[in-house]
Design a protein around this motif. Structure first.
Motif, PDB file in Angstrom:
ATOM      1  N   TYR A 134     -60.854   8.199  23.104  1.00 49.71           N
ATOM      2  CA  TYR A 134     -61.921   7.334  23.594  1.00 49.71           C
ATOM      3  C   TYR A 134     -61.442   6.500  24.783  1.00 49.71           C
ATOM      4  N   ASP A 135     -62.394   6.149  25.629  1.00 48.97           N
ATOM      5  CA  ASP A 135     -62.097   5.277  26.767  1.00 48.97           C
ATOM      6  C   ASP A 135     -62.340   3.819  26.376  1.00 48.97           C
ATOM      7  N   GLY A 136     -61.569   2.922  26.978  1.00 49.71           N
ATOM      8  CA  GLY A 136     -61.842   1.493  26.844  1.00 49.71           C
ATOM      9  C   GLY A 136     -61.489   0.883  25.507  1.00 49.71           C
ATOM     10  N   ILE A 137     -60.538   1.456  24.791  1.00 52.56           N
ATOM     11  CA  ILE A 137     -60.116   0.863  23.524  1.00 52.56           C
ATOM     12  C   ILE A 137     -59.373  -0.434  23.798  1.00 52.56           C
ATOM     13  N   ASN A 138     -59.760  -1.492  23.101  1.00 49.16           N
ATOM     14  CA  ASN A 138     -59.112  -2.796  23.229  1.00 49.16           C
ATOM     15  C   ASN A 138     -58.050  -2.937  22.142  1.00 49.16           C
ATOM     16  N   GLN A 139     -56.780  -2.961  22.530  1.00 53.42           N
ATOM     17  CA  GLN A 139     -55.699  -3.000  21.561  1.00 53.42           C
ATOM     18  C   GLN A 139     -55.729  -4.274  20.719  1.00 53.42           C
ATOM     19  N   GLU A 140     -56.189  -5.361  21.296  1.00 55.99           N
ATOM     20  CA  GLU A 140     -56.290  -6.601  20.528  1.00 55.99           C
ATOM     21  C   GLU A 140     -57.268  -6.450  19.365  1.00 55.99           C
ATOM     22  N   ASP A 141     -58.363  -5.755  19.618  1.00 59.14           N
ATOM     23  CA  ASP A 141     -59.337  -5.510  18.552  1.00 59.14           C
ATOM     24  C   ASP A 141     -58.749  -4.626  17.460  1.00 59.14           C
ATOM     25  N   VAL A 142     -57.958  -3.634  17.865  1.00 60.84           N
ATOM     26  CA  VAL A 142     -57.305  -2.755  16.892  1.00 60.84           C
ATOM     27  C   VAL A 142     -56.318  -3.554  16.047  1.00 60.84           C
ATOM     28  N   ASP A 143     -55.560  -4.426  16.690  1.00 61.76           N
ATOM     29  CA  ASP A 143     -54.587  -5.263  15.970  1.00 61.76           C
ATOM     30  C   ASP A 143     -55.286  -6.191  14.972  1.00 61.76           C
ATOM     31  N   LYS A 144     -56.469  -6.684  15.350  1.00 56.40           N
ATOM     32  CA  LYS A 144     -57.236  -7.545  14.443  1.00 56.40           C
ATOM     33  C   LYS A 144     -57.675  -6.765  13.205  1.00 56.40           C
ATOM     34  N   LEU A 145     -58.031  -5.489  13.419  1.00 54.88           N
ATOM     35  CA  LEU A 145     -58.399  -4.643  12.270  1.00 54.88           C
ATOM     36  C   LEU A 145     -57.203  -4.450  11.345  1.00 54.88           C
ATOM     37  N   TYR A 146     -56.028  -4.202  11.930  1.00 57.78           N
ATOM     38  CA  TYR A 146     -54.811  -4.080  11.122  1.00 57.78           C
ATOM     39  C   TYR A 146     -54.614  -5.322  10.258  1.00 57.78           C
ATOM     40  N   GLU A 147     -54.757  -6.483  10.909  1.00 58.15           N
ATOM     41  CA  GLU A 147     -54.505  -7.747  10.215  1.00 58.15           C
ATOM     42  C   GLU A 147     -55.533  -8.006   9.131  1.00 58.15           C
ATOM     43  N   LEU A 148     -56.805  -7.807   9.462  1.00 58.82           N
ATOM     44  CA  LEU A 148     -57.870  -8.104   8.512  1.00 58.82           C
ATOM     45  C   LEU A 148     -57.810  -7.206   7.280  1.00 58.82           C
ATOM     46  N   LEU A 149     -57.495  -5.936   7.506  1.00 59.88           N
ATOM     47  CA  LEU A 149     -57.456  -4.976   6.394  1.00 59.88           C
ATOM     48  C   LEU A 149     -56.059  -4.828   5.783  1.00 59.88           C
ATOM     49  N   GLU A 150     -55.108  -5.596   6.318  1.00 60.74           N
ATOM     50  CA  GLU A 150     -53.730  -5.582   5.803  1.00 60.74           C
ATOM     51  C   GLU A 150     -53.139  -4.172   5.840  1.00 60.74           C
ATOM     52  N   VAL A 151     -53.154  -3.601   7.025  1.00 60.06           N
ATOM     53  CA  VAL A 151     -52.630  -2.246   7.235  1.00 60.06           C
ATOM     54  C   VAL A 151     -51.194  -2.329   7.734  1.00 60.06           C
ATOM     55  N   ASP A 152     -50.283  -1.660   7.048  1.00 60.03           N
ATOM     56  CA  ASP A 152     -48.874  -1.595   7.454  1.00 60.03           C
ATOM     57  C   ASP A 152     -48.694  -0.382   8.370  1.00 60.03           C
ATOM     58  N   VAL A 153     -48.585  -0.626   9.669  1.00 60.18           N
ATOM     59  CA  VAL A 153     -48.578   0.468  10.645  1.00 60.18           C
ATOM     60  C   VAL A 153     -47.276   1.248  10.665  1.00 60.18           C
ATOM     61  N   GLU A 154     -46.220   0.697  10.062  1.00 59.37           N
ATOM     62  CA  GLU A 154     -44.919   1.376  10.073  1.00 59.37           C
ATOM     63  C   GLU A 154     -44.757   2.357   8.917  1.00 59.37           C
ATOM     64  N   LYS A 155     -45.676   2.347   7.985  1.00 55.08           N
ATOM     65  CA  LYS A 155     -45.584   3.234   6.823  1.00 55.08           C
ATOM     66  C   LYS A 155     -45.965   4.661   7.195  1.00 55.08           C
ATOM     67  N   ARG A 156     -45.331   5.610   6.512  1.00 52.21           N
ATOM     68  CA  ARG A 156     -45.762   6.999   6.603  1.00 52.21           C
ATOM     69  C   ARG A 156     -46.899   7.218   5.600  1.00 52.21           C
ATOM     70  N   MET A 157     -47.756   8.192   5.898  1.00 50.56           N
ATOM     71  CA  MET A 157     -48.917   8.410   5.038  1.00 50.56           C
ATOM     72  C   MET A 157     -48.526   8.764   3.611  1.00 50.56           C
ATOM     73  N   SER A 158     -47.400   9.464   3.454  1.00 48.56           N
ATOM     74  CA  SER A 158     -46.956   9.840   2.114  1.00 48.56           C
ATOM     75  C   SER A 158     -46.570   8.631   1.264  1.00 48.56           C
ATOM     76  N   GLU A 159     -46.364   7.484   1.913  1.00 48.76           N
ATOM     77  CA  GLU A 159     -45.970   6.266   1.206  1.00 48.76           C
ATOM     78  C   GLU A 159     -47.167   5.421   0.791  1.00 48.76           C
ATOM     79  N   LEU A 160     -48.345   5.816   1.215  1.00 46.96           N
ATOM     80  CA  LEU A 160     -49.526   4.988   0.994  1.00 46.96           C
ATOM     81  C   LEU A 160     -50.304   5.385  -0.254  1.00 46.96           C
ATOM     82  N   SER A 161     -50.880   4.390  -0.895  1.00 46.25           N
ATOM     83  CA  SER A 161     -51.785   4.613  -2.018  1.00 46.25           C
ATOM     84  C   SER A 161     -53.134   5.094  -1.500  1.00 46.25           C
ATOM     85  N   LEU A 162     -54.018   5.487  -2.418  1.00 48.44           N
ATOM     86  CA  LEU A 162     -55.377   5.904  -2.050  1.00 48.44           C
ATOM     87  C   LEU A 162     -56.081   4.823  -1.245  1.00 48.44           C
TER      88      LEU A 162
END
Length: 295
Positions: free
Chosen positions: A104-132
């Motif tokens: 996609y064009d025009g993605i705002n990284q600050e908005d993406v970071d806010k989503l990480y924070e709000l949903l408590e997403v650990d971006v350094e994890k591998r998918m195999s380490e994540l729960s459902l």
């Protein structure tokens, strides 16, 4: 404009049932619910709309575009959260999202970071380490990063803890206020009650009705719990009740007239227990399912 419109959309699996003559008209800006028991055809409808599986009858449009012929163009403008989330096991969350952003064009990284924070997403994890639930959060971020015109969510809260569920609904309401139409599939009727404007009810692959929740709420009956030694079903019917359940001398029934009338009718009996409450929309829908034979 209808953001989703189908005409007798069908998917057959030979002898096995798929979906039959699905007719939907969803207005731009709506929060539209899609409810039914497990196996009713909710996910099949969504997968057919998104051209993940090919329809065997009828037609459909999303954003005015044909769901088969213009599927590629449609997908540029929508976000999708599947009921079952699957990713490559060894890839990291941050790499999945980075890859998704590249479409996609025009993605705002600050908005993406806010989503990480709000949903408590650990971006350094591998998918195999994540729960459902944590995998579902990654899918939600993916669906929201480009601020789509249409969000299609298939059981999005499965696996999420209550706090994250609350934050998700806040995100979806915010997106809707900013112009995103939301198509929300769920078997959780409480979620539907709290979130949606209109709801289509699906049973055994067919839509049996589409209802406006505000109007349905106004029609909701009272829920009565009554105990009386000599009570029977005939007495309940005489006072205008519709029995939901009974156990020994206790009856649970719906009552659609005014409370004053009910009290006057019950004054002729020696009542040992009387509870009167307004039905929730979950009660209303369950009664609706049962009256239509939905199981």
């Amino acid at each position: 404009m209808y953001i989703i419109e189908t005409s007798n959309l069908s998917k057959s699996y030979g002898k096995n049932r798929g979906i039959i003559d699905i007719n939907l008209k969803i207005k731009e800006g709506e929060i539209f619910g899609f409810v039914g028991p497990n196996g009713a055809g909710k996910s099949t409808t969504i997968r057919t709309l998104l051209n993940f599986i090919f329809p065997t009858g009828g037609s459909g449009k999303i954003l005015g575009m044909d769901i088969v012929k213009q599927s590629k163009d449609i997908k540029k403008q929508i976000g999708y959260v599947p009921s079952e989330v699957k990713f490559y096991d060894e890839i990291k969350v941050k790499d999945i999202i980075k890859y998704s952003c590249s479409f996609y064009d025009g993605i705002n990284q600050e908005d993406v970071d806010k989503l990480y924070e709000l949903l408590e997403v650990d971006v350094e994890k591998r998918m195999s380490e994540l729960s459902l639930g944590n995998k579902k959060k990654v899918a939600i971020v993916q669906a929201l990063i480009h601020k789509p015109r249409l969000l299609i969510l298939d059981e999005p809260t499965n696996g999420l803890d209550p706090l994250i569920q609350k934050r998700l609904f806040e995100l979806l309401k915010k997106a809707n206020k900013e112009g995103t139409t939301v198509f929300f599939s769920s078997h959780n009727l409480v979620e539907v009650e709290n979130f949606c404007d209109r709801v289509a009810v699906i049973k055994e692959g067919k839509i049996i009705d589409t209802v406006v929740l505000e109007k349905l709420a106004k029609k909701a009956a009272l829920k009565i719990v009554l105990s009386y030694k000599e009570i029977n079903e005939e007495i309940i019917k005489e006072i205008g009740g519709q029995v939901i359940s009974k156990e020994k001398n206790e009856f649970v029934f719906n009552y659609s007239n005014d409370v004053d009338s009910l009290i006057k009718k019950l004054s002729a009996y020696k009542i040992s227990k009387l509870l009167i409450s307004e039905q929730t929309l979950e009660d209303t829908f369950m009664n609706y399912y049962e009256s239509k034979g939905v199981r």
